[in-house]
Design an enzyme around this catalytic site. Structure first.
Site, PDB file in Angstrom:
ATOM      1  N   GLU A  52       0.838  -1.189   0.000  1.00 34.46           N
ATOM      2  CA  GLU A  52       0.000   0.000   0.000  1.00 34.46           C
ATOM      3  C   GLU A  52       0.878   1.246   0.000  1.00 34.46           C
ATOM      4  O   GLU A  52       1.762   1.381   0.839  1.00 34.46           O
ATOM      5  CB  GLU A  52      -0.918  -0.025   1.234  1.00 34.46           C
ATOM      6  CG  GLU A  52      -1.903  -1.194   1.192  1.00 34.46           C
ATOM      7  CD  GLU A  52      -2.346  -1.685   2.561  1.00 34.46           C
ATOM      8  OE1 GLU A  52      -2.173  -0.956   3.544  1.00 34.46           O
ATOM      9  OE2 GLU A  52      -2.851  -2.829   2.640  1.00 34.46           O
ATOM     10  N   GLU A  56      -4.514  -6.767   2.901  1.00 34.86           N
ATOM     11  CA  GLU A  56      -3.292  -7.532   3.164  1.00 34.86           C
ATOM     12  C   GLU A  56      -3.422  -8.994   2.752  1.00 34.86           C
ATOM     13  O   GLU A  56      -2.451  -9.608   2.302  1.00 34.86           O
ATOM     14  CB  GLU A  56      -2.907  -7.416   4.636  1.00 34.86           C
ATOM     15  CG  GLU A  56      -2.317  -6.061   5.024  1.00 34.86           C
ATOM     16  CD  GLU A  56      -3.365  -4.962   5.171  1.00 34.86           C
ATOM     17  OE1 GLU A  56      -4.574  -5.286   5.177  1.00 34.86           O
ATOM     18  OE2 GLU A  56      -2.989  -3.776   5.271  1.00 34.86           O
ATOM     19  N   GLN A  90       2.330  -2.050   5.702  1.00 35.39           N
ATOM     20  CA  GLN A  90       2.621  -0.643   6.052  1.00 35.39           C
ATOM     21  C   GLN A  90       3.142  -0.557   7.491  1.00 35.39           C
ATOM     22  O   GLN A  90       4.075   0.173   7.780  1.00 35.39           O
ATOM     23  CB  GLN A  90       1.382   0.213   5.861  1.00 35.39           C
ATOM     24  CG  GLN A  90       1.713   1.652   5.574  1.00 35.39           C
ATOM     25  CD  GLN A  90       0.579   2.365   4.858  1.00 35.39           C
ATOM     26  OE1 GLN A  90      -0.404   2.735   5.474  1.00 35.39           O
ATOM     27  NE2 GLN A  90       0.720   2.563   3.566  1.00 35.39           N
ATOM     28  N   PHE A  91       2.522  -1.324   8.370  1.00 27.37           N
ATOM     29  CA  PHE A  91       3.078  -1.617   9.687  1.00 27.37           C
ATOM     30  C   PHE A  91       2.908  -3.118   9.870  1.00 27.37           C
ATOM     31  O   PHE A  91       1.927  -3.685   9.392  1.00 27.37           O
ATOM     32  CB  PHE A  91       2.346  -0.849  10.797  1.00 27.37           C
ATOM     33  CG  PHE A  91       2.712   0.608  10.828  1.00 27.37           C
ATOM     34  CD1 PHE A  91       3.699   1.072  11.689  1.00 27.37           C
ATOM     35  CD2 PHE A  91       2.090   1.506   9.980  1.00 27.37           C
ATOM     36  CE1 PHE A  91       4.058   2.414  11.706  1.00 27.37           C
ATOM     37  CE2 PHE A  91       2.457   2.851   9.988  1.00 27.37           C
ATOM     38  CZ  PHE A  91       3.434   3.301  10.860  1.00 27.37           C
ATOM     39  N   ILE A 133      -0.236  -7.326   9.466  1.00 26.45           N
ATOM     40  CA  ILE A 133      -0.090  -8.697   9.002  1.00 26.45           C
ATOM     41  C   ILE A 133      -1.252  -9.551   9.528  1.00 26.45           C
ATOM     42  O   ILE A 133      -1.559 -10.603   8.980  1.00 26.45           O
ATOM     43  CB  ILE A 133       1.273  -9.271   9.470  1.00 26.45           C
ATOM     44  CG1 ILE A 133       1.717 -10.426   8.577  1.00 26.45           C
ATOM     45  CG2 ILE A 133       1.232  -9.699  10.936  1.00 26.45           C
ATOM     46  CD1 ILE A 133       3.165 -10.859   8.826  1.00 26.45           C
ATOM     47  N   PRO A 191      -4.595  -9.245   9.466  1.00 28.27           N
ATOM     48  CA  PRO A 191      -5.657  -9.625   8.526  1.00 28.27           C
ATOM     49  C   PRO A 191      -5.191 -10.646   7.485  1.00 28.27           C
ATOM     50  O   PRO A 191      -6.022 -11.259   6.812  1.00 28.27           O
ATOM     51  CB  PRO A 191      -6.034  -8.299   7.839  1.00 28.27           C
ATOM     52  CG  PRO A 191      -5.491  -7.211   8.698  1.00 28.27           C
ATOM     53  CD  PRO A 191      -4.337  -7.793   9.451  1.00 28.27           C
ATOM     54  N   HIS A 228       0.602   0.060  16.166  1.00 28.15           N
ATOM     55  CA  HIS A 228       1.721   0.407  15.290  1.00 28.15           C
ATOM     56  C   HIS A 228       3.031   0.133  16.026  1.00 28.15           C
ATOM     57  O   HIS A 228       4.045   0.760  15.741  1.00 28.15           O
ATOM     58  CB  HIS A 228       1.665   1.890  14.886  1.00 28.15           C
ATOM     59  CG  HIS A 228       0.535   2.243  13.977  1.00 28.15           C
ATOM     60  ND1 HIS A 228      -0.752   2.366  14.413  1.00 28.15           N
ATOM     61  CD2 HIS A 228       0.486   2.507  12.652  1.00 28.15           C
ATOM     62  CE1 HIS A 228      -1.548   2.701  13.396  1.00 28.15           C
ATOM     63  NE2 HIS A 228      -0.817   2.794  12.328  1.00 28.15           N
TER      64      HIS A 228
HETATM   65  C1  TPP Z   1      -5.761  -3.235   7.581  1.00 33.65           C
HETATM   66  C2  TPP Z   1      -5.019  -1.936   7.455  1.00 33.65           C
HETATM   67  N1  TPP Z   1      -4.070  -1.790   6.526  1.00 33.65           N
HETATM   68  C3  TPP Z   1      -3.382  -0.640   6.394  1.00 33.65           C
HETATM   69  C4  TPP Z   1      -3.631   0.417   7.215  1.00 33.65           C
HETATM   70  C5  TPP Z   1      -2.823   1.727   7.087  1.00 33.65           C
HETATM   71  N2  TPP Z   1      -3.690   2.864   6.731  1.00 33.65           N
HETATM   72  C6  TPP Z   1      -4.200   3.700   7.662  1.00 33.65           C
HETATM   73  S1  TPP Z   1      -5.256   4.834   7.001  1.00 33.65           S
HETATM   74  C7  TPP Z   1      -4.992   4.255   5.430  1.00 33.65           C
HETATM   75  C8  TPP Z   1      -5.712   4.900   4.277  1.00 33.65           C
HETATM   76  C9  TPP Z   1      -7.199   4.959   4.525  1.00 33.65           C
HETATM   77  O1  TPP Z   1      -7.876   5.475   3.435  1.00 33.65           O
HETATM   78  P1  TPP Z   1      -9.466   5.665   3.524  1.00 33.65           P
HETATM   79  O2  TPP Z   1     -10.084   4.434   4.054  1.00 33.65           O
HETATM   80  O3  TPP Z   1      -9.935   6.136   2.203  1.00 33.65           O
HETATM   81  O4  TPP Z   1      -9.679   6.773   4.646  1.00 33.65           O
HETATM   82  P2  TPP Z   1      -9.221   8.291   4.627  1.00 33.65           P
HETATM   83  O5  TPP Z   1      -7.843   8.322   5.197  1.00 33.65           O
HETATM   84  O6  TPP Z   1      -9.271   8.756   3.214  1.00 33.65           O
HETATM   85  O7  TPP Z   1     -10.203   8.985   5.483  1.00 33.65           O
HETATM   86  C10 TPP Z   1      -4.100   3.178   5.441  1.00 33.65           C
HETATM   87  C11 TPP Z   1      -3.642   2.453   4.242  1.00 33.65           C
HETATM   88  C12 TPP Z   1      -4.618   0.228   8.199  1.00 33.65           C
HETATM   89  N3  TPP Z   1      -4.927   1.189   9.065  1.00 33.65           N
HETATM   90  N4  TPP Z   1      -5.300  -0.941   8.297  1.00 33.65           N
END
Ligand code: TPP
Ligand code: TPP
Ligand code: MG
Ligand code: MG
Lengths: 334, 325, 334, 325
Positions: D28, D59, D81-82, D86, D88, D126
């Site tokens: 990601e 994931e 990403q962190f 892992i 999920p 995290h």
């Molecule tokens: C399962 C999981 N994978 C990766 C992340 C890392 N992460 C946190 S916010 C984000 C982006 C979220 O995008 P969106 O759902 O569109 O929400 P927005 O930030 O646009 O409000 C990511 C990839 C996470 N929190 N959970």
């Protein structure tokens, strides 16, 4: 409602300053430019309803009555904060206010909120639940299972998809072949309401419609709110990937300026009244920040409490400093 | 009344559901069908669809809904059709259920139960023992009964427990274990207490689940052939672990053998070994040993699965080695 | 195609007998009544394409060229089977035939097949992938992530949803608010083809259309095949929950009888020819069963091999009988 | 050339991707953005979107695609990403990636890497160390480097490995660890070999990841103040575990202290303890001890996180207890 929009933005600005000053030590994720979605939809809820905010829904939480000082206590990791300093950002669950906090792994919160809705249904209550997801989060397995489960069991639940064009650095068009996010709920046999997420009145209206359906026992509704994230993903994101023209375009649709214009044009409020709301909010938030910064950090030993519902924390010998000797110290055979 | 291990689990749920309207159960094919192993047969008729909930195939959603319901004061039981299918709910369990009380002060008293273990020729995905996947996750409790009596008493306590409990029922024991359990006896066994399955003074054998029976068989054989008594300790609860009971027995016998059905590397024996080393090292007259499955997935073909699983003969060999040390 | 339909049903009947005789020791999941879906769609594939069968897709695997004897070896847990006795049912992956086996946890196989499709795309190959899912399996998080991923990356993949009305004992209507399963792919921006899953010609046609899209580089397609599971979930399921009238109704739509009628009516084949196909199939399968039953079970020590790509299996002392002494035996300080 | 731990990880991937066109990376925000920690900045430009693949937030789908690609002969790297995310993908890793070679004969050589560990005030989701979730899963390998040199050499070996490797990079070390790594040096370190980080004869201290530095600090303090040398063994690879190196050191020193950052109960120290008990029991002159985090989630507030994490002072105390035993 105007007041809540202003409170949301102003409180986030204060948090941003606190971050720069080192008082907020974790991350900070702002809802700049999309405050109307959370504020408007949350207005549709009543006492006893539950709300599960996503990371950019400070506005919804304030509407539900969480005092700003609690927010600052939380972000500054104070003992008196709603998580006692054990978790960060908006990860608080406050039963009295019907707020169910998220965890970082995206999507799972909806599944948990289903359990609240299931309890309402089983108890014959007409209370309802509302939650928020970024369009990025809808790609997770948990989000899918959650929505399918809610639909299969016809739970009283409203899911607001905040389509703010970005998931971190990733454009929504780039990473999903869906053209219209309002198509997503079709996979679950769930009705959708599309709404301009920067129009707080439209958001409230959509919320009211969806909440009424749920309250009538007609099951879940998805609201797709079209909006835009006006800053980087988090405060540490330089947001260089965001096209300047697009930002400019959306700046013209700022939900607060827009609602302010509307109120003035309709003669619903005067400039003086608007100004005094802003002053009141400033005073409220300044006091909240002062109060929070004066509050104590948690005592180190508090790290051990509350893992289980037990009166005494487990003793964990041999992990802590000089004061604590392992039981083994006594266990030399005599 | 002669009661199987399976019937004991069923009766535990019936008793709790009758006594407390906040107890309910969710799972796949548990209502209409009565569950893959027919443990909840008749529950739908007795308690209705609100308390016996057939769900889509979505283990994360099931556990998630249980957390939310627990927040509201209900007492959910989640059935995994096989415990192997707990894996898709791993994130929900580890990151939501286990941490939510610590983070927010709001607990999630729920039970996740399902058939574990090998010996049924069911292959790599219907035979696993998953306790070690969760062993390093504070906030969870874990239960693994071996007898019908314990299955009943521990499940009732698990349902009443204010924290998330993973309850591993061994499918090999479902219909093989039969005990006389009084119909109206109020069996309620506290979590966290081991049980001395067989007394002895020469060697402590710590185990749980289906291995209790192989341990017993091995102990009997050693007693008959070598005239030496092995103490078999059935842990019953894996977390909280009854360290006191283990240490007390080791202080008595001076020798420790740990037996579990899961693979060896990273298995639950490690934690037991570490605790005994910390608390009873001076009492050890021999190395701590473990008899476990081998470090592979659970194979399907009978000769392979038999080799994979710890056998009575292996336990006897290890015990004799320790006794001779 | 007729031959493959007959082979599928006849082979499953033999497996059922072998189960009753105790030769098949694990579970057995039949595709009775829905053979046309797998056989028809799989006909659309070419050499070098990959196929990922679900539990009820023996027909597809036979079309792809897996010899029936391998199937019997597998189900009877023989050393010479495609899994060397290490896994059961149709869990075999056969690289040479482009067959990617499932695992029991539903939904994940699609995610793995995406990786095969991604490899084709990255290598500039026009090969495509096809996979199958029950409607029950589409409710899993993994299924959702897999389809969303395939759609986002426009992978050359065809997903056949076998809507056979049941997920184990659970009716599809009961547990999903979706009325038309053809709506499901809309959430992913993926086109759908609905097809009568008991019409082998229609299935082949749908397969050809979907496969051509994928081969052209136009991304994934979902085929929703409407069919019916004519037996219990597995051989141990008494299927008492299945309404007799419904079974009767669907018996009238039996895909093999139907195709047989069609062939005869169209004058494409004679009864004699049909009969001789059946005899050939019987002979082929009888020989396969004999050969498999004569084959050896695996040696116990084989349990230790192939965990890693290592020449020697790990030694795991203290788990095996008298012959193996732990290294500790030697480790007494001298 | 002065190279940070982070830069070493980046260079390892660059080297392998330049040398072998079958190596590619998915995750990601790794392509356009260059990853949350900017490890893959510039990769998209150099290798193109086919080999640097931005994915949806999924994931399980990422790891699944890596398995399929590995079956076809590619060498995928999956970035979490962190490392907490892992979870999920747990089912996909444990039930598909880890078992597929054993079941079918077709392997899945892939790397799953991501930032682990605490100290960054990043809260419960995290900051985790996840090695024990996977410790009882045969078929996986696990790597946890502490130095830039090892980070580079072990990642290159992990990418080349024919089996699934979980590669845990400690985010606290990303920019804090700086070493002189020759630009063109062919650093390639075999998996499964521990490294003596500091020689000594009085006590063996086994650790890995960020704790290597606290162990070193503790050992230096003990050396300065007590005049006694502690041997610090950096495991580097957790599975396969370098039992030989551990046992050899314990046979030399007679004392063992294990330090890890994950919580205590069910942590990785258990397996090490069990193996040492089995193979070097007679050489032990004192109980085996462990210093670990406490048995809670990782708290956010600095005073809490500091209490949660093992500190140098704790290690010194434990070491002195063992030395005085
Ligand atoms: C399962 C999981 N994978 C990766 C992340 C890392 N992460 C946190 S916010 C984000 C982006 C979220 O995008 P969106 O759902 O569109 O929400 P927005 O930030 O646009 O409000 C990511 C990839 C996470 N929190 N959970
Ligand atoms: C994740 C997961 N949960 C539960 C199961 C148990 N299970 C096996 S098959 C099945 C029903 C599948 O129904 P469907 O997908 O419609 O396929 P069908 O059997 O109708 O072909 C269930 C619940 C499983 N295999 N995987
Ligand atoms: Mg977004
Ligand atoms: Mg079905």
């Amino acid at each position: 409602m105007f007041r809540d929009l202003v409170r949301t933005r102003a409180l986030e600005e204060r948090l941003e300053n606190l971050l720069k000053q080192g008082h907020v030590v974790g991350g900070l994720y702002r809802s700049l430019g999309q405050e109307a979605t959370a504020v408007g939809t949350a207005m549709a809820l009543d006492d006893g309803d539950w709300l599960a905010p996503s990371i950019r829904d400070l506005g919804a939480v304030l509407v539900r009555g969480l005092p700003p000082v609690d927010v600052v206590l939380q972000y500054t990791a104070r003992a008196a904060g709603p998580c006692s300093g054990k978790d960060n950002t908006n990860h608080y669950t406050v039963v009295d206010l019907g707020i169910l906090g998220p965890v970082s792994p995206l999507g799972t919160q909806l599944c948990v909120l289903n359990g609240v809705a299931l309890t309402f249904r089983n108890r014959g209550s007409d209370r309802v639940c509302m939650t928020y997801q970024g369009e990025g989060a809808t790609r997770t397995g948990a989000s899918h299972e959650g929505l399918a489960f809610a639909s299969a069991l016809r739970l009283p639940i409203v899911v607001v998809i905040e389509h703010n064009r970005w998931a971190f650095s990733t454009r929504s068009e780039q990473l999903a072949a869906v053209r219209d996010w309002a198509d997503v709920p079709k996979a679950y046999g769930v009705p959708t309401i599309s709404v301009d997420g920067n129009d707080v009145l439209a958001c409230r209206e959509a919320g009211v419609e969806a909440v009424s359906r749920a309250r009538r026992g007609d099951g879940p509704t998805v609201i797709v709110a079209e909006t835009y994230r006006m800053v980087g993903h988090a405060q540490h994101d330089p947001q260089s990937y965001m096209p300047a023209e697009e930002l400019e375009e959306w700046r013209g649709r700022d939900p607060i300026a827009r609602y302010e214009r509307y109120l003035l044009e309709q003669g619903l409020i005067t400039s003086d009244e608007l100004l005094s709301i802003r002053h009141e909010v400033d005073a409220e938030l300044d006091a909240a920040v002062d109060q929070a910064l004066a509050a104590a950090m948690p005592q180190p030993l508090e790290a051990r409490t509350r893992v289980y519902d037990a009166p005494e924390p487990d003793v964990t010998p041999w992990t802590r400093g000089p004061g604590v000797a392992g039981p083994g110290a006594a266990l030399v055979r005599t | 009344m002669t009661t199987t291990y399976l019937e004991a689990i069923r009766r535990a749920m019936l008793t709790e559901m009758r006594a407390d309207p906040s107890v309910f159960i969710m799972g796949e094919d548990i209502a209409n069908y009565g569950g893959a192993f027919k443990i909840t047969e008749g529950f739908l008729e007795e308690f209705g669809p609100e308390r016996v909930v057939d769900t889509p195939i979505s283990e994360a959603a099931i556990v998630g809904a249980a957390i939310g319901a627990a927040h509201m004061g209900l007492k959910p039981i989640c059935e995994m059709q096989f415990i192997d299918f707990i894996a898709p709910a791993f994130d929900m369990i580890v990151n939501f259920a286990a941490k939510v009380r610590y983070r927010t002060g709001v607990g999630a008293g729920l039970v996740i139960r399902g058939p574990c273990g090998g010996g049924a020729r069911a292959g790599p995905f219907h035979s696993q023992n998953v306790e070690s996947y969760f062993a390093n996750v504070p906030g969870l409790k874990m239960v693994a009964p071996a007898t019908a009596h314990d299955a009943m008493g521990l499940l009732r306590s698990s349902i009443r427990d204010p924290d998330p409990v993973l309850y591993f029922e061994h499918k090999f024991l479902y219909r093989r274990v039969k005990e006389d359990l009084p119909e109206n006896e109020d069996v309620l066994i506290p979590l966290g207490k081991a049980r001395t399955h067989r007394e002895g003074d020469a060697l402590t054998l710590v185990t749980y689940g289906a291995m209790v029976y192989k341990a017993e068989e091995a102990a009997d054989r050693v007693a008959n052939q070598d005239g030496v008594e092995i103490e078999v300790l059935d842990l019953r609860t894996l977390r909280p672990l009854d360290t006191d009971a283990i240490v007390a027995s080791v202080m008595k016998t001076g020798r420790l053998l740990i037996v579990h059905e899961a693979p060896r590397f990273g298995g639950f024996a490690g934690e037991i070994t570490a605790q005994v080393c910390e608390e009873a090292f001076e009492w050890l007259d021999a190395p701590i040993r473990r008899v476990t499955a081998i470090d592979t997935p659970v194979p399907y073909s009978p000769p392979l699965e038999d080799y994979f699983l710890p056998q009575t003969e292996d336990i006897v060999t290890a015990a004799r080695w320790l006794l001779a040390y």
